[in-house]
Design a protein around this motif. Structure first.
Motif, mmCIF file in Angstrom:
data_model
loop_
_atom_site.group_PDB
_atom_site.id
_atom_site.type_symbol
_atom_site.label_atom_id
_atom_site.label_comp_id
_atom_site.label_asym_id
_atom_site.label_seq_id
_atom_site.Cartn_x
_atom_site.Cartn_y
_atom_site.Cartn_z
ATOM 1 N N ILE A 58 84.169 -1.799 92.494
ATOM 2 C CA ILE A 58 85.523 -1.496 92.435
ATOM 3 C C ILE A 58 86.063 -0.442 93.548
ATOM 4 C CG2 ILE A 58 87.071 -0.072 91.038
ATOM 5 C CD1 ILE A 58 85.976 -1.480 88.647
ATOM 6 N N LYS A 59 85.300 0.361 93.949
ATOM 7 C CA LYS A 59 85.321 1.519 95.056
ATOM 8 C C LYS A 59 85.422 0.782 96.172
ATOM 9 C CE LYS A 59 83.257 5.587 92.742
ATOM 10 N NZ LYS A 59 81.840 6.653 92.822
ATOM 11 N N TYR A 60 84.558 -0.185 96.394
ATOM 12 C CA TYR A 60 84.422 -0.843 97.694
ATOM 13 C C TYR A 60 85.844 -1.571 97.855
ATOM 14 C CZ TYR A 60 83.421 -4.522 101.128
ATOM 15 O OH TYR A 60 83.365 -5.481 102.493
ATOM 16 N N LEU A 61 86.196 -2.397 96.905
ATOM 17 C CA LEU A 61 87.247 -3.319 96.926
ATOM 18 C C LEU A 61 88.524 -2.621 97.038
ATOM 19 C CD1 LEU A 61 86.607 -5.889 94.194
ATOM 20 C CD2 LEU A 61 86.269 -6.353 96.660
ATOM 21 N N HIS A 62 88.535 -1.464 96.584
ATOM 22 C CA HIS A 62 89.627 -0.683 96.695
ATOM 23 C C HIS A 62 89.839 0.144 97.990
ATOM 24 C CE1 HIS A 62 91.668 3.582 96.067
ATOM 25 N NE2 HIS A 62 92.801 2.812 95.960
ATOM 26 N N GLN A 63 88.681 0.556 98.653
ATOM 27 C CA GLN A 63 88.494 1.410 99.935
ATOM 28 C C GLN A 63 88.793 0.420 101.167
ATOM 29 O OE1 GLN A 63 85.018 3.867 99.794
ATOM 30 N NE2 GLN A 63 85.951 5.091 97.963
ATOM 31 N N GLN A 64 88.017 -0.667 100.994
ATOM 32 C CA GLN A 64 87.992 -1.510 102.078
ATOM 33 C C GLN A 64 88.725 -2.896 101.997
ATOM 34 O OE1 GLN A 64 86.020 -0.476 104.546
ATOM 35 N NE2 GLN A 64 85.386 1.214 103.384
ATOM 36 N N LEU A 65 89.164 -3.302 100.910
ATOM 37 C CA LEU A 65 89.991 -4.469 100.931
ATOM 38 C C LEU A 65 91.483 -4.121 100.212
ATOM 39 C CD1 LEU A 65 87.030 -7.044 99.981
ATOM 40 C CD2 LEU A 65 88.141 -6.643 102.343
ATOM 41 N N GLY A 66 91.738 -2.984 100.032
ATOM 42 C CA GLY A 66 93.074 -2.712 99.534
ATOM 43 C C GLY A 66 93.464 -3.438 98.143
ATOM 44 N N PHE A 67 92.415 -3.513 97.289
ATOM 45 C CA PHE A 67 92.634 -3.694 95.773
ATOM 46 C C PHE A 67 93.055 -2.486 95.120
ATOM 47 C CE2 PHE A 67 90.377 -7.442 97.073
ATOM 48 C CZ PHE A 67 90.894 -8.498 96.512
ATOM 49 N N ASN A 68 94.364 -2.220 94.845
ATOM 50 C CA ASN A 68 94.845 -1.309 94.312
ATOM 51 C C ASN A 68 95.227 -1.168 92.971
ATOM 52 O OD1 ASN A 68 94.908 -0.023 96.867
ATOM 53 N ND2 ASN A 68 96.693 -0.595 97.417
ATOM 54 N N VAL A 69 95.144 -2.179 92.150
ATOM 55 C CA VAL A 69 95.412 -2.368 90.806
ATOM 56 C C VAL A 69 94.074 -2.660 89.927
ATOM 57 C CG1 VAL A 69 96.770 -3.091 89.005
ATOM 58 C CG2 VAL A 69 97.721 -2.867 91.137
ATOM 59 N N LEU A 70 93.554 -2.086 89.154
ATOM 60 C CA LEU A 70 92.521 -2.204 87.907
ATOM 61 C C LEU A 70 92.908 -2.561 86.814
ATOM 62 C CD1 LEU A 70 89.481 -2.532 87.259
ATOM 63 C CD2 LEU A 70 89.539 0.137 87.054
ATOM 64 N N TYR A 114 87.105 8.754 89.798
ATOM 65 C CA TYR A 114 87.356 8.419 90.892
ATOM 66 C C TYR A 114 88.918 8.129 91.110
ATOM 67 C CZ TYR A 114 87.873 5.042 94.877
ATOM 68 O OH TYR A 114 88.299 4.329 96.169
ATOM 69 N N ILE A 115 89.369 7.369 89.897
ATOM 70 C CA ILE A 115 90.994 6.984 89.732
ATOM 71 C C ILE A 115 91.782 8.248 89.937
ATOM 72 C CG2 ILE A 115 92.835 6.120 88.208
ATOM 73 C CD1 ILE A 115 90.551 4.174 86.916
ATOM 74 N N LYS A 116 91.016 9.437 89.106
ATOM 75 C CA LYS A 116 92.070 10.464 89.652
ATOM 76 C C LYS A 116 92.109 11.182 90.918
ATOM 77 C CE LYS A 116 91.417 13.814 86.422
ATOM 78 N NZ LYS A 116 92.771 14.227 86.314
ATOM 79 N N GLU A 117 90.762 10.994 91.251
ATOM 80 C CA GLU A 117 90.613 11.542 92.844
ATOM 81 C C GLU A 117 91.671 10.592 93.901
ATOM 82 O OE1 GLU A 117 86.637 10.912 93.609
ATOM 83 O OE2 GLU A 117 85.979 12.696 92.363
ATOM 84 N N THR A 118 91.853 9.424 93.567
ATOM 85 C CA THR A 118 92.730 8.636 94.332
ATOM 86 C C THR A 118 94.200 8.819 94.654
ATOM 87 O OG1 THR A 118 93.146 6.770 92.843
ATOM 88 C CG2 THR A 118 91.090 6.714 94.314
ATOM 89 N N LYS A 119 94.520 9.642 93.331
ATOM 90 C CA LYS A 119 95.965 9.532 93.201
ATOM 91 C C LYS A 119 96.837 10.644 94.390
ATOM 92 C CE LYS A 119 96.075 7.674 89.348
ATOM 93 N NZ LYS A 119 96.484 6.145 89.434
ATOM 94 N N GLN A 120 96.246 11.045 95.234
ATOM 95 C CA GLN A 120 96.613 12.079 96.318
ATOM 96 C C GLN A 120 96.899 10.975 97.645
ATOM 97 O OE1 GLN A 120 97.660 15.101 95.812
ATOM 98 N NE2 GLN A 120 96.965 14.708 93.558
ATOM 99 N N GLN A 121 96.185 9.957 97.627
ATOM 100 C CA GLN A 121 96.441 9.325 98.906
ATOM 101 C C GLN A 121 96.573 7.632 98.588
ATOM 102 O OE1 GLN A 121 92.976 10.343 101.330
ATOM 103 N NE2 GLN A 121 94.084 12.089 102.176
ATOM 104 N N GLN A 122 95.506 7.126 98.215
ATOM 105 C CA GLN A 122 95.592 5.791 98.142
ATOM 106 C C GLN A 122 95.413 5.373 96.616
ATOM 107 O OE1 GLN A 122 93.028 3.113 100.241
ATOM 108 N NE2 GLN A 122 93.500 1.449 99.123
ATOM 109 N N PRO A 123 96.429 5.475 95.608
ATOM 110 C CA PRO A 123 96.050 5.421 94.390
ATOM 111 C C PRO A 123 95.796 4.012 93.839
ATOM 112 C CG PRO A 123 98.394 6.303 94.871
ATOM 113 C CD PRO A 123 97.953 5.802 96.179
ATOM 114 N N LEU A 124 94.594 4.314 93.029
ATOM 115 C CA LEU A 124 94.303 3.027 92.128
ATOM 116 C C LEU A 124 94.808 3.250 90.833
ATOM 117 C CD1 LEU A 124 92.219 0.703 91.856
ATOM 118 C CD2 LEU A 124 90.463 2.204 91.155
ATOM 119 N N GLN A 125 95.595 2.189 90.488
ATOM 120 C CA GLN A 125 96.352 2.182 89.170
ATOM 121 C C GLN A 125 95.755 1.622 88.245
ATOM 122 O OE1 GLN A 125 100.016 2.948 89.306
ATOM 123 N NE2 GLN A 125 99.691 2.575 87.122
ATOM 124 N N LEU A 126 95.488 2.421 87.314
ATOM 125 C CA LEU A 126 94.930 1.648 85.909
ATOM 126 C C LEU A 126 95.758 0.980 85.072
ATOM 127 C CD1 LEU A 126 92.293 1.356 84.227
ATOM 128 C CD2 LEU A 126 92.991 3.559 83.048
#
Length: 382
Positions: A58-70, A114-126
């Motif tokens: 999930i971290k890879y897909l979010h960071q490298q391929l722009g998957f922003n919704v889990l 990790y989800i909490k950490e992403t909220k400042q820049q590239q949010p991963l939406q749960l």
């Protein structure tokens, strides 16, 4: 022919790492870069190796391929409200209130960190797709903090009576409860009308809350009118509708869906029960055609049930998928299902002991395989 299959596994399986170090997923970039929905399965929800690998993927897909919704196989309302509240919650409370006790463990806790950490820049939406209301879930606690006392009483009454019906598996008792459905439906509809007039922090939160209540009303009616198997089918229909709805809420985003193998199989009716349709089968064509489905299986080790009772994965014979995949030179690997081995029907174990059979290429696009797994314990203090 078996030699051909074995050679394919030996030559075409790709190492994904081992133990706590599953982060070598670069080979997925050309496979997934044009996909919008990636389904991440599991043969059991309480497996350490599965959870660690999926969190890193999930971290890879979010960071490298722009998957922003889990989209987790957690309660629709609890997950989305939990994400809204996440900046004010510690990771443990965020996790428990979103996905409940059974899914929660120290390995998935890292995901919520990790989800909490992403909220400042590239949010991963749960988000969530299921309809299992969690004990002390975020939606109920959020509403109790938002609603006036008269609506709180309606909320408590609705939840109590709805849960009594939905989670009572005694068929005769459920049949007798048919008389109560109209009364519960009346309470639910009254509650929905009040929610439509109530002021929420955002319009989206109002819509999510109302949809969650409507989902529960549908389950109440389904629980007393349908057989157990038909109710499971109906449940999968509703989960598919939730994912379709989320795709409209986030039309420009790419999704990762965390669920179990049986839910994401492309043709569940061909592998389990003829009348069973998986969540994936109930999805609209526009989601299916842009999806990649990834199943997870293991050869041996221990698993646990909902009460944390241990049991071993059953021994696989030469007719089993797990036996074949064990010919990989890697401890844990990825392999695509479009090869010759994937066109053949194999037996496999779901949950370590439920025997099913299917052609891998009909059900999955790829498989993550683990030679040995261990339990992920969920007895953690909130």
């Amino acid at each position: 022919m078996m030699d051909i299959f074995i050679n394919e596994i030996k030559n075409d399986s790709i190492n994904i790492g081992h133990q706590d170090y599953y982060d070598d997923f670069h080979f997925l970039k050309p496979i997934l870069e044009n996909k919008k929905f990636v389904f991440l399965g599991e043969s059991n929800p309480c497996v350490k190796e599965y959870d660690v690998a999926k969190v890193n993927l999930i971290k890879y897909l979010h960071q490298q391929l722009g998957f922003n919704v889990l989209a987790f196989e957690g309660d629709f309302g609890d997950c989305i409200i939990g994400d809204f509240l996440s900046t004010d919650l510690d990771s443990m409370k965020f996790m428990f209130g979103s996905i409940g006790r059974i899914r929660s463990n120290e390995y998935i806790l890292e995901l919520f960190d990790y989800i909490k950490e992403t909220k400042q820049q590239q949010p991963l939406q749960l988000t969530g797709i299921d309809l299992n209301q969690n004990e002390d879930g975020h939606l109920s606690s959020f509403l109790r903090s938002q609603l006036p006392d008269n609506l709180k009483l309606i909320l408590l009454e609705f939840e109590k009576r709805a849960n009594e019906i939905i989670f009572d598996t005694r068929m005769m008792k459920r049949l007798r409860l048919r008389k109560e459905v109209e009364e519960i439906e009346s309470i639910g509809n009254e509650f929905i009308k009040a929610l439509e007039k109530h002021s929420f922090p955002t319009m989206t939160l109002r819509k999510i809350t109302i949809r969650t209540v409507k989902n529960r009303l549908k389950l109440v009616k389904g629980a007393v009118k349908k057989s157990i198997l038909k109710l499971f089918n109906y449940w999968d229909e509703l989960k598919a509708e939730n994912l379709k709805y989320l795709s409209q809420v986030y039309p420009n985003e790419k999704f990762m869906i965390w669920a179990n193998n049986l839910d994401i199989m492309k043709k569940g009716s061909a592998s389990c029960f003829p009348s069973y349709k998986s969540t994936f089968e109930n999805l609209p064509h526009f989601i299916k055609e842009t999806s990649y489905v990834l199943g997870l299986y293991a050869k041996e080790g221990q698993m646990i049930d909902d009460d944390e009772h241990h049991y071993p994965i059953k021994k696989a014979s030469k007719k089993h998928l797990e036996w074949l995949l064990n010919h990989t030179p890697h401890q844990n690997c990825f392999i695509q299902c479009g090869l010759k081995w994937g066109q053949t029907k194999w037996k496999a174990f779901e949950g370590g002991n439920l025997r099913i059979s299917f052609k891998p290429a009909e059900q999955y696009d790829g498989i993550l395989y683990f030679k040995k797994v261990s339990p992920a314990y969920f007895s953690m203090k909130k």
